[in-house]
Design an enzyme around this catalytic site. Structure first.
Site, PDB file in Angstrom:
ATOM      1  N   GLU A 245       4.070 -29.549  13.089  1.00  0.00           N
ATOM      2  CA  GLU A 245       2.961 -28.596  13.148  1.00  0.00           C
ATOM      3  C   GLU A 245       2.008 -28.721  11.959  1.00  0.00           C
ATOM      4  OE1 GLU A 245       4.001 -24.835  15.549  1.00  0.00           O
ATOM      5  OE2 GLU A 245       5.494 -24.948  13.944  1.00  0.00           O
TER       6      GLU A 245
ATOM      7  N   HIS B  88       2.714 -21.376   6.993  1.00  0.00           N
ATOM      8  CA  HIS B  88       3.135 -21.072   8.361  1.00  0.00           C
ATOM      9  C   HIS B  88       4.602 -20.670   8.303  1.00  0.00           C
ATOM     10  CE1 HIS B  88       4.275 -21.182  12.476  1.00  0.00           C
ATOM     11  NE2 HIS B  88       5.078 -22.209  12.298  1.00  0.00           N
TER      12      HIS B  88
ATOM     13  N   HIS C 204       8.071 -18.166  10.161  1.00  0.00           N
ATOM     14  CA  HIS C 204       8.657 -17.394  11.251  1.00  0.00           C
ATOM     15  C   HIS C 204       9.018 -16.010  10.727  1.00  0.00           C
ATOM     16  CE1 HIS C 204       9.832 -21.462  13.258  1.00  0.00           C
ATOM     17  NE2 HIS C 204       8.536 -21.282  13.155  1.00  0.00           N
TER      18      HIS C 204
END
Lengths: 239, 239, 239, 239
Positions: B77, B96, B98
């Site tokens: 990603e 980025h 979670h």
């Protein structure tokens, strides 16, 4: 002046205990009134509470100026402490924190009331300071004598005042008790939130029960009441 | 090039701080724009953030190709980072993650709005990237330049974009601020969820308050604002 | 008297296990009935459970007086233990704690019922002791033989009694089982609270299932049932 | 037989990882199918998962009998594993745990569905095994071949089956994937519970997205996908 040394040690320990119990993170601060000069208070320079050592403790006057020790950056919100000491002679310790679970009670009108006996300091009521309603305020921070006075007016005779979108301020006769109040205010907030999931009427603490308890605390000796907690907390931060 | 060395150290530390604060687990990644070459960015090879060391940092171009260092597997990603740097010259750091508690806000239409002043980066709005509505996307991952561009279009001028069923992406002028934004976005999400249990109207942060606060941050010196947090976080990961 | 030595070691370990699992903090206490004198029990002097060592264990009679060992401050609420041992010959271990998640069930009328098989000790019912309804009581604490008797009357033949605004008391045939019951009572309370968020009918544990399980436990050998847990808990506190 | 040694090392590590991530406590167990003998499986003797070492691993046949190694007490519920291996040739690893947050979904009829892409193993459906509805069962435990078969009938072709009032069973092609599935099943359950607090329609994972993701995983190389997690988990348990 051994009393002062002991108090400074307690203040340093209080910073570490509050950090370990996640009442403060990088922000938040604790102070004590100077034992010999009622118009002075002791508070760390502007560093994260978990990193405070004895030589970081500064002496400030009630206008928030450093009056002893090296000139160092100070907490922007030192006026919280200064104005509490000015208005409340019964208070010798102040903690300002971003205690996480008090936030929901500061951004709604749901009252934070005690459901556990260790949170009896909440019994008289927990007002909310809303900076948006304070003409002197331009943001949520208490960064001036005027906003400090507005906060203290809201605190009035209570032990805890919530600060909308920000955290709370806890006051007590001494720093050990202030730490206990800060920790059990957080715990009570968390348990009250959980209790609401049951969706049933809640039986809060009873004023009569609290009064007896407070009397009991006055009679506590070594290793009883808050002292028992304090010794455990010292062990925890030493580990 | 001491500035570059310091930035790489900060990037490695950012990876470890985000892991310790459970913003990332084995997945997630952080990057910085190259200080001397605006069309390059620095990001770890494809390993878990908590295990990243300085010699794992690679230099990539905005097409997601390695342009310096050993050839190693890279994050699938990486296009999230590349396309942010291409579209947003004001951004020098991208995370980025979670981040767990942003998930509920990404899979419903309940807006993630700020209730604590440390989360002022959410004030302008927090859009949600829904891969299902993106023609170029075959899954929730941002694994191509096209999906990277779709994500960045959603992010627009904001600081945080949620990703449905996946996590979020946080951008900032520098990596220390990005870490603070990621951590306080998670905390704000958690506190907002808890606040909803009270079932009362919520008083969110006020735009005027935020503007003042941001101005204040610009004026911060050493050990103030994010710097105070950063020093604490470095202590924590060194412990 | 090797049996007594082993039991005292278990009692000390129980204090540390309960602290590590956050069933007790600075408050709370565990006791065992004296193996050779049924009208005596062993309990620590008034210190925080996590700090208890073998030489802190005192022998008390059922009026709450120290009958052996040095004269030291004792827990104000030792009458909980004394009155349980007086009324319940089947009980050889008692734990009083401020187990956090039982609080919501003590301040509302929502019944704490078992949803996991390890909490089968809750199957017969979990009464709530409300100090406000006890004429002999002036506060939430069980600080006299009279309030101790009132608590035990509420406990009746059950294994767990909640105490409004305070915590709970857990009884068992031996200290290892008492620790397991205290830990799984807390876990069951937490899971039941979470289950309520689903807003659907709940299928509680079945009495028939519990009976079989209890029979099974009687047949447990070394490292089965509670013994398996106990060995793990000893490892945890030794780490 | 280096493959067998590696698999046993993985199995021991799996036990420790599951313990560290609080998927298992003193109960719960993990197993692998024997790489050379499809009708045998490897599982620890009856000890707490966090304490398992390589020499605790026993070889059992599909009737649950020890066929190699010292005779030692075995898990009462070994039939879970035996019957899965008998019925599901695609499965080479089984984890039975008391994963806390799956409990609410096992005692209500609220379906556990995936909202995060790491929980794609839940996409095909998550059945609930209710021992009360199984004629062969006398309690919640799967303590016989007959109850093992009933559980496996419920599991059918899925990856996860919940067990009412008890926990769950997770199956996978290999032990590393099984650990990832167990950990992300727990996380998804927790996040789904939190999402329900928002009281809005929920957008679950999309079947098409999952299919792509699974294909992607097949193509993973070293340090990609589950391998990246596994290396981090090994670091964590070594720390």
């Amino acid at each position: 002046m051994p009393e002062l040394q002991q108090l400074i040690e307690d203040l340093v320990a209080a910073n570490h205990i509050l950090y370990r119990h996640e009442i403060v993170d990088g922000y938040g601060h604790a102070s004590i009134r100077h034992p010999g000069k009622p118009d002075r208070f002791l508070i760390a320079a502007a560093i994260a509470p978990g990193r405070v050592r004895a030589d970081d403790i500064l002496e400030l006057d009630l206008d928030g100026n450093i009056v002893s020790g090296t000139k160092r950056p100070v907490y922007l919100e030192r006026f919280i402490h200064a104005e509490v000491y000015r208005a409340r002679p019964d208070v010798n310790a102040v903690i300002h924190s971003h205690s996480p679970t008090v936030i929901p009670f500061g951004v709604t009108d749901f009252p934070l009331r005690p459901i556990i006996n260790q949170a009896s300091c909440l019994q008289s009521g927990v007002p909310v300071y809303n900076s948006r309603l304070v003409p002197e305020s331009t943001n949520v921070l208490v960064d001036s004598p005027a906003t400090g006075r507005a906060l203290v007016a809201k605190l009035a005779e209570h032990s805890v005042v919530l600060m909308r979108g920000h955290g709370n301020t806890v006051v007590a006769p001494d720093i050990r008790d202030a730490v206990a109040r800060a920790i059990y205010t957080e715990r009570n907030a968390k348990l009250l939130l959980q209790t609401l999931a049951l969706n049933r009427p809640i039986e809060y603490l009873d004023p009569a029960e609290v009064e007896t308890k407070n009397t009991g605390r006055q009679q506590s000796g070594p290793n009883l009441g808050v002292e028992r907690l304090w010794q455990m907390w010292l062990d925890e931060i030493a580990a």
